[in-house]
Scaffold this motif. Structure first.
Motif, PDB file in Angstrom:
ATOM      1  N   LEU A 198       1.190  -1.100  -0.177  1.00 19.91           N
ATOM      2  CA  LEU A 198      -0.410   0.314   0.222  1.00 19.91           C
ATOM      3  C   LEU A 198       0.816   1.370   0.298  1.00 19.91           C
ATOM      4  O   LEU A 198       1.642   1.223   0.962  1.00 19.91           O
ATOM      5  CB  LEU A 198      -1.108  -0.540   0.984  1.00 19.91           C
ATOM      6  N   LEU A 199       0.191   2.356  -0.832  1.00 19.31           N
ATOM      7  CA  LEU A 199       0.514   3.383  -0.552  1.00 19.31           C
ATOM      8  C   LEU A 199      -0.042   4.999  -1.148  1.00 19.31           C
ATOM      9  O   LEU A 199      -0.376   4.257  -2.159  1.00 19.31           O
ATOM     10  CB  LEU A 199       2.448   3.821  -1.965  1.00 19.31           C
ATOM     11  N   VAL A 200       0.448   5.513  -0.270  1.00 17.31           N
ATOM     12  CA  VAL A 200      -0.366   6.293  -0.423  1.00 17.31           C
ATOM     13  C   VAL A 200      -0.203   7.644  -0.343  1.00 17.31           C
ATOM     14  O   VAL A 200       1.661   8.393   0.348  1.00 17.31           O
ATOM     15  CB  VAL A 200      -1.383   6.818   1.252  1.00 17.31           C
ATOM     16  N   ILE A 201      -0.253   8.817  -1.802  1.00 18.43           N
ATOM     17  CA  ILE A 201       0.346   9.688  -1.478  1.00 18.43           C
ATOM     18  C   ILE A 201      -0.740  11.150  -1.509  1.00 18.43           C
ATOM     19  O   ILE A 201      -1.258  11.657  -2.504  1.00 18.43           O
ATOM     20  CB  ILE A 201       0.500   9.956  -3.293  1.00 18.43           C
ATOM     21  N   GLY A 202      -0.612  11.997  -0.191  1.00 20.09           N
ATOM     22  CA  GLY A 202      -0.545  13.196  -0.070  1.00 20.09           C
ATOM     23  C   GLY A 202      -0.521  13.836  -1.461  1.00 20.09           C
ATOM     24  O   GLY A 202       0.790  14.159  -1.569  1.00 20.09           O
ATOM     25  N   LYS A 203      -1.347  15.206  -1.617  1.00 21.21           N
ATOM     26  CA  LYS A 203      -0.775  15.949  -2.729  1.00 21.21           C
ATOM     27  C   LYS A 203      -0.124  17.258  -1.937  1.00 21.21           C
ATOM     28  O   LYS A 203      -0.187  17.404  -0.445  1.00 21.21           O
ATOM     29  CB  LYS A 203      -2.649  16.440  -2.790  1.00 21.21           C
ATOM     30  N   ASP A 204       0.681  17.490  -3.320  1.00 17.08           N
ATOM     31  CA  ASP A 204       2.272  18.297  -2.225  1.00 17.08           C
ATOM     32  C   ASP A 204       3.130  18.161  -1.081  1.00 17.08           C
ATOM     33  O   ASP A 204       3.175  19.052  -0.656  1.00 17.08           O
ATOM     34  CB  ASP A 204       1.137  19.573  -2.271  1.00 17.08           C
ATOM     35  N   GLY A 205       2.522  16.626  -1.378  1.00 18.18           N
ATOM     36  CA  GLY A 205       3.665  16.358  -0.127  1.00 18.18           C
ATOM     37  C   GLY A 205       4.856  15.903  -0.824  1.00 18.18           C
ATOM     38  O   GLY A 205       6.352  15.734   0.054  1.00 18.18           O
ATOM     39  N   PHE A 206       4.924  15.018  -1.576  1.00 15.51           N
ATOM     40  CA  PHE A 206       6.287  14.813  -2.173  1.00 15.51           C
ATOM     41  C   PHE A 206       7.569  13.876  -1.943  1.00 15.51           C
ATOM     42  O   PHE A 206       7.982  13.618  -2.000  1.00 15.51           O
ATOM     43  CB  PHE A 206       7.188  16.154  -2.875  1.00 15.51           C
ATOM     44  N   ALA A 207       6.427  12.660  -1.000  1.00 18.35           N
ATOM     45  CA  ALA A 207       7.174  11.710  -0.361  1.00 18.35           C
ATOM     46  C   ALA A 207       5.768  11.053   0.045  1.00 18.35           C
ATOM     47  O   ALA A 207       4.232  11.424   0.589  1.00 18.35           O
ATOM     48  CB  ALA A 207       7.483  12.837   1.283  1.00 18.35           C
ATOM     49  N   PRO A 208       6.206   9.940   0.635  1.00 20.64           N
ATOM     50  CA  PRO A 208       4.642   8.776   0.940  1.00 20.64           C
ATOM     51  C   PRO A 208       4.126   9.158   2.028  1.00 20.64           C
ATOM     52  O   PRO A 208       4.863   9.439   3.265  1.00 20.64           O
ATOM     53  CB  PRO A 208       5.639   7.148   1.066  1.00 20.64           C
ATOM     54  N   THR A 209       2.801  10.176   1.638  1.00 20.42           N
ATOM     55  CA  THR A 209       2.135   9.586   3.181  1.00 20.42           C
ATOM     56  C   THR A 209       1.522   8.734   4.580  1.00 20.42           C
ATOM     57  O   THR A 209       1.995   9.058   5.455  1.00 20.42           O
ATOM     58  CB  THR A 209       0.354  10.195   2.474  1.00 20.42           C
TER      59      THR A 209
END
Length: 248
Positions: A198-209
């Motif tokens: 599982l991988l979650v990518i938050g908007k404008d985070g530029f790193a795994p959330t």
């Protein structure tokens, strides 16, 4: 077989894949199918793969430039100026790799070395984007009309996603929805199996959330699996009964 899902939300992107590969009922292995790379503050790129394992590994290796000496390596995914260009490069490498392997193997190679990929991520100054890349190298992009892509064994988990998806849902609810979709697929097809990545990518985070590997002893997945089964039985029993007397 494989099952991978990439989903676009208002909050960003959620990706999940299984890890099972097999060439028969007695030859089952575990290989990662979800990969990601990031440059803090600048970009994060993720790729999920389905299809011939040798083909997908060859493409991932070329994206990472593993064929060069360490001092000469440049990760192709970190060079593209836009996500569109990144998806274009992935498609080019996928098509070229498939064509090369099939040509080298002649008639017996036709149709045996195909693969499909999901490319997702965000580059600074632009929106998160999600692409489905076909073996021919062409691709389509997710939109709010088509907000998620599946590759591999898609049919068992798709009805869950269609009924449960909401672009405004939280990451936590999106993960729960994917868990149900994967549990339904695992129950119906033995060629898809744990662990799940599982991988979650938050908007404008530029790193795994959030990153997580769901193993066979994962307590939350066990609750989802048993709870979903109980909920389905309860929902079925609550439906109006069918009567032979009232049937026309």
């Amino acid at each position: 077989m494989t099952y991978c899902v990439g989903m676009v939300l208002d909050r960003g992107l959620v990706l999940m894949s299984d890890t099972r590969t097999n060439s028969g009922v007695d030859n089952i292995s575990t290989f990662r199918k979800l990969f990601h790379w990031s440059v803090p503050g600048e970009r994060i790129i993720a790729v999920m793969t389905a299809g011939n394992l040798a083909t997908t590994q060859a493409v991932i290796s070329q994206l990472e430039e593993r064929t060069k000496a360490p001092s000469e390596r440049e990760n192709t995914l970190l060079m593209g100026p836009t996500m569109f260009r990144v998806a274009t490069e992935v498609g080019r490498l996928l098509r070229t790799t498939i064509e090369t392997v099939q040509t080298d193997n002649g008639e017996i190679g036709k149709g045996r070395f195909t693969a499909t990929m999901i490319v997702a991520g965000q580059i600074a100054g632009m929106q998160p984007r999600l692409f489905l890349v076909y073996p021919e190298g062409n691709f389509i992009e997710a939109s709010w009309d088509t907000p998620f892509f599946q590759i591999g064994e898609t049919k068992y988990g798709r009805p869950i996603l269609i009924r449960g998806y909401d672009r405004a849902m939280s990451f936590e609810d999106a993960v729960k929805l994917l868990m149900v979709s994967f549990d339904s697929t695992l129950k119906a097809n033995l060629s898809v199996g744990l662990p799940l990545d599982l991988l979650v990518i938050g908007k404008d985070g530029f790193a795994p959330t959030h990153e997580h590997r769901v193993t066979a002893d994962d307590p939350y997945f066990a609750k989802i699996s048993s709870g979903w089964g109980d909920a389905l039985r309860s929902a079925f029993q609550s439906l109006p009964p069918y009567s032979f007397d009232s049937a026309d």
